[in-house]
Design a protein around this motif. Structure first.
Motif, PDB file in Angstrom:
ATOM      1  N   ASP A  97     -89.328 -11.247 -11.190  1.00 53.88           N
ATOM      2  CA  ASP A  97     -88.008 -10.649 -11.419  1.00 53.88           C
ATOM      3  C   ASP A  97     -87.845  -9.323 -10.667  1.00 53.88           C
ATOM      4  O   ASP A  97     -88.791  -8.554 -10.548  1.00 53.88           O
ATOM      5  N   GLU A 149     -81.336 -21.712 -11.324  1.00 56.31           N
ATOM      6  CA  GLU A 149     -81.991 -22.211 -12.536  1.00 56.31           C
ATOM      7  C   GLU A 149     -82.549 -21.022 -13.318  1.00 56.31           C
ATOM      8  O   GLU A 149     -83.016 -20.078 -12.689  1.00 56.31           O
ATOM      9  N   PRO A 150     -82.561 -21.042 -14.628  1.00 57.73           N
ATOM     10  CA  PRO A 150     -81.985 -22.077 -15.480  1.00 57.73           C
ATOM     11  C   PRO A 150     -80.511 -22.292 -15.126  1.00 57.73           C
ATOM     12  O   PRO A 150     -79.789 -21.319 -14.880  1.00 57.73           O
ATOM     13  N   ARG A 178     -81.222 -19.932 -21.935  1.00 57.45           N
ATOM     14  CA  ARG A 178     -80.713 -18.555 -21.894  1.00 57.45           C
ATOM     15  C   ARG A 178     -80.568 -17.973 -23.295  1.00 57.45           C
ATOM     16  O   ARG A 178     -80.773 -16.780 -23.519  1.00 57.45           O
ATOM     17  N   PHE A 181     -83.730 -16.333 -24.420  1.00 55.16           N
ATOM     18  CA  PHE A 181     -84.261 -15.257 -23.587  1.00 55.16           C
ATOM     19  C   PHE A 181     -84.768 -14.043 -24.360  1.00 55.16           C
ATOM     20  O   PHE A 181     -85.749 -13.440 -23.985  1.00 55.16           O
ATOM     21  N   ASP A 233     -81.450 -20.502  -6.535  1.00 53.84           N
ATOM     22  CA  ASP A 233     -82.127 -19.316  -7.034  1.00 53.84           C
ATOM     23  C   ASP A 233     -83.078 -19.762  -8.154  1.00 53.84           C
ATOM     24  O   ASP A 233     -82.632 -20.032  -9.254  1.00 53.84           O
ATOM     25  N   ARG A 234     -84.343 -19.901  -7.827  1.00 45.07           N
ATOM     26  CA  ARG A 234     -85.435 -20.427  -8.670  1.00 45.07           C
ATOM     27  C   ARG A 234     -85.407 -21.951  -8.726  1.00 45.07           C
ATOM     28  O   ARG A 234     -84.346 -22.565  -8.774  1.00 45.07           O
ATOM     29  N   SER A 268     -91.040 -21.612  -9.945  1.00 41.43           N
ATOM     30  CA  SER A 268     -90.915 -20.683 -11.076  1.00 41.43           C
ATOM     31  C   SER A 268     -91.531 -21.270 -12.335  1.00 41.43           C
ATOM     32  O   SER A 268     -92.148 -20.551 -13.121  1.00 41.43           O
ATOM     33  N   THR A 269     -91.370 -22.574 -12.530  1.00 43.18           N
ATOM     34  CA  THR A 269     -91.956 -23.203 -13.728  1.00 43.18           C
ATOM     35  C   THR A 269     -93.479 -23.133 -13.658  1.00 43.18           C
ATOM     36  O   THR A 269     -94.149 -22.813 -14.633  1.00 43.18           O
ATOM     37  N   TYR A 329     -89.189 -12.609 -20.710  1.00 41.93           N
ATOM     38  CA  TYR A 329     -89.814 -13.133 -19.498  1.00 41.93           C
ATOM     39  C   TYR A 329     -90.163 -12.001 -18.533  1.00 41.93           C
ATOM     40  O   TYR A 329     -90.728 -12.237 -17.495  1.00 41.93           O
TER      41      TYR A 329
HETATM   42  P1  TYD Z   1     -83.485 -15.239 -13.522  1.00 39.77           P
HETATM   43  O1  TYD Z   1     -83.380 -15.839 -12.175  1.00 39.77           O
HETATM   44  O2  TYD Z   1     -84.130 -13.903 -13.656  1.00 39.77           O
HETATM   45  O3  TYD Z   1     -82.058 -15.246 -14.239  1.00 39.77           O
HETATM   46  P2  TYD Z   1     -81.049 -13.998 -14.421  1.00 39.77           P
HETATM   47  O4  TYD Z   1     -81.039 -13.275 -13.110  1.00 39.77           O
HETATM   48  O5  TYD Z   1     -79.759 -14.675 -14.761  1.00 39.77           O
HETATM   49  O6  TYD Z   1     -81.622 -13.185 -15.568  1.00 39.77           O
HETATM   50  O7  TYD Z   1     -84.285 -16.310 -14.408  1.00 39.77           O
HETATM   51  C1  TYD Z   1     -84.430 -16.138 -15.752  1.00 39.77           C
HETATM   52  C2  TYD Z   1     -85.860 -16.173 -16.234  1.00 39.77           C
HETATM   53  O8  TYD Z   1     -86.279 -17.532 -16.448  1.00 39.77           O
HETATM   54  C3  TYD Z   1     -86.838 -15.548 -15.278  1.00 39.77           C
HETATM   55  O9  TYD Z   1     -87.442 -14.412 -15.880  1.00 39.77           O
HETATM   56  C4  TYD Z   1     -87.868 -16.615 -15.056  1.00 39.77           C
HETATM   57  C5  TYD Z   1     -87.631 -17.647 -16.124  1.00 39.77           C
HETATM   58  N1  TYD Z   1     -87.936 -19.037 -15.680  1.00 39.77           N
HETATM   59  C6  TYD Z   1     -89.066 -19.677 -16.194  1.00 39.77           C
HETATM   60  O10 TYD Z   1     -89.821 -19.109 -16.994  1.00 39.77           O
HETATM   61  N2  TYD Z   1     -89.315 -20.975 -15.804  1.00 39.77           N
HETATM   62  C7  TYD Z   1     -88.509 -21.654 -14.929  1.00 39.77           C
HETATM   63  O11 TYD Z   1     -88.772 -22.829 -14.607  1.00 39.77           O
HETATM   64  C8  TYD Z   1     -87.342 -20.962 -14.412  1.00 39.77           C
HETATM   65  C9  TYD Z   1     -86.418 -21.674 -13.457  1.00 39.77           C
HETATM   66  C10 TYD Z   1     -87.093 -19.662 -14.813  1.00 39.77           C
END
Ligand code: TYD
Length: 204
Positions: free
Chosen positions: A17, A44-45, A55, A58, A98-99, A103-104, A156
């Protein structure tokens, strides 16, 4: 994990992040549109039903187990791939996401699940043609989130956890990954992104 056999291209933006990947995605989108490409920009999500559930979790991940959390991210990916990514690729678009499943592997791997197992759960997902992996020291990313955006950290984004996530990203070896030092200025990084994408477009 399946080959993208369509005329479209899938480019994903990955990293811990606060690395500036979302800003870079927007800059690339503008540059490619100017060159006449048809773009589908997404994240993603996702904003589908499972993405919305994620979300909602979160601020307190302790509500569910890490296995249930993985199931939700996988369900969201399947929904996103079926609903948006595959149709866009089939219509020849350049999809900027974006992800994605890296990321998973990194985030749910850092939570203690086996990275190879996580990868295998993504068997249905088209492999990216290019994964841009943005690196900054974790502290820099956190500073950007808390000072720059004036946001507080969600579950996260806690430092100790993010250090583990960064380690997972570091260890990843997949043929489509290009690593980007995201500590330089926005324009320098944008140029580097463009170089990778131009090479990809030439190879098609
Ligand atoms: P992020 O792109 O930071 O979303 P936003 O900018 O809207 O806050 O993603 C949200 C969080 O989700 C990020 O901290 C990582 C987490 N994440 C996982 O843990 N596993 C996954 O597979 C994905 C796609 C995201």
């Amino acid at each position: 994990m399946i080959k993208n056999n369509t005329s479209g291209l899938l480019i994903v933006f990955e990293g811990t992040d606060g690395t500036g990947k979302s800003t870079q995605l927007k800059l690339l989108e503008t540059a490619l549109r100017q060159r006449g490409f048809s773009i589908e920009s997404t994240f993603e999500p996702s904003n589908g039903r499972y993405g919305k559930q994620i979300r909602a979790l979160f601020t307190d991940r302790r509500q569910i187990s890490r296995e249930e959390e993985l199931d939700l991210f996988i369900a969201d990916r399947k929904d996103h791939v079926d609903r948006l990514i595959t149709p866009a690729l089939q219509s020849g678009k350049v999809v900027l996401c974006d992800r994605y499943y890296l990321s998973t592997i990194a985030y749910q791997g850092a939570a203690g699940l086996d990275p190879d197992y996580i990868l295998s759960r993504n068997y249905f997902a088209p492999d990216p043609d290019l994964a841009l992996l943005f690196h900054t020291p974790v502290e820099t990313g956190i500073r950007r989130i808390t000072e720059g955006r004036g946001e507080t950290l969600n579950d996260y984004e806690k430092e100790e956890y993010l250090q583990k996530v960064a380690e997972q990203f570091k260890q990843m070896k997949l043929p489509f990954i290009q690593r980007i030092d995201a500590t330089s200025d926005i324009n320098t990084i944008h140029k580097e992104v463009l170089e990778h994408v131009t090479l990809l477009l030439k190879s098609q």
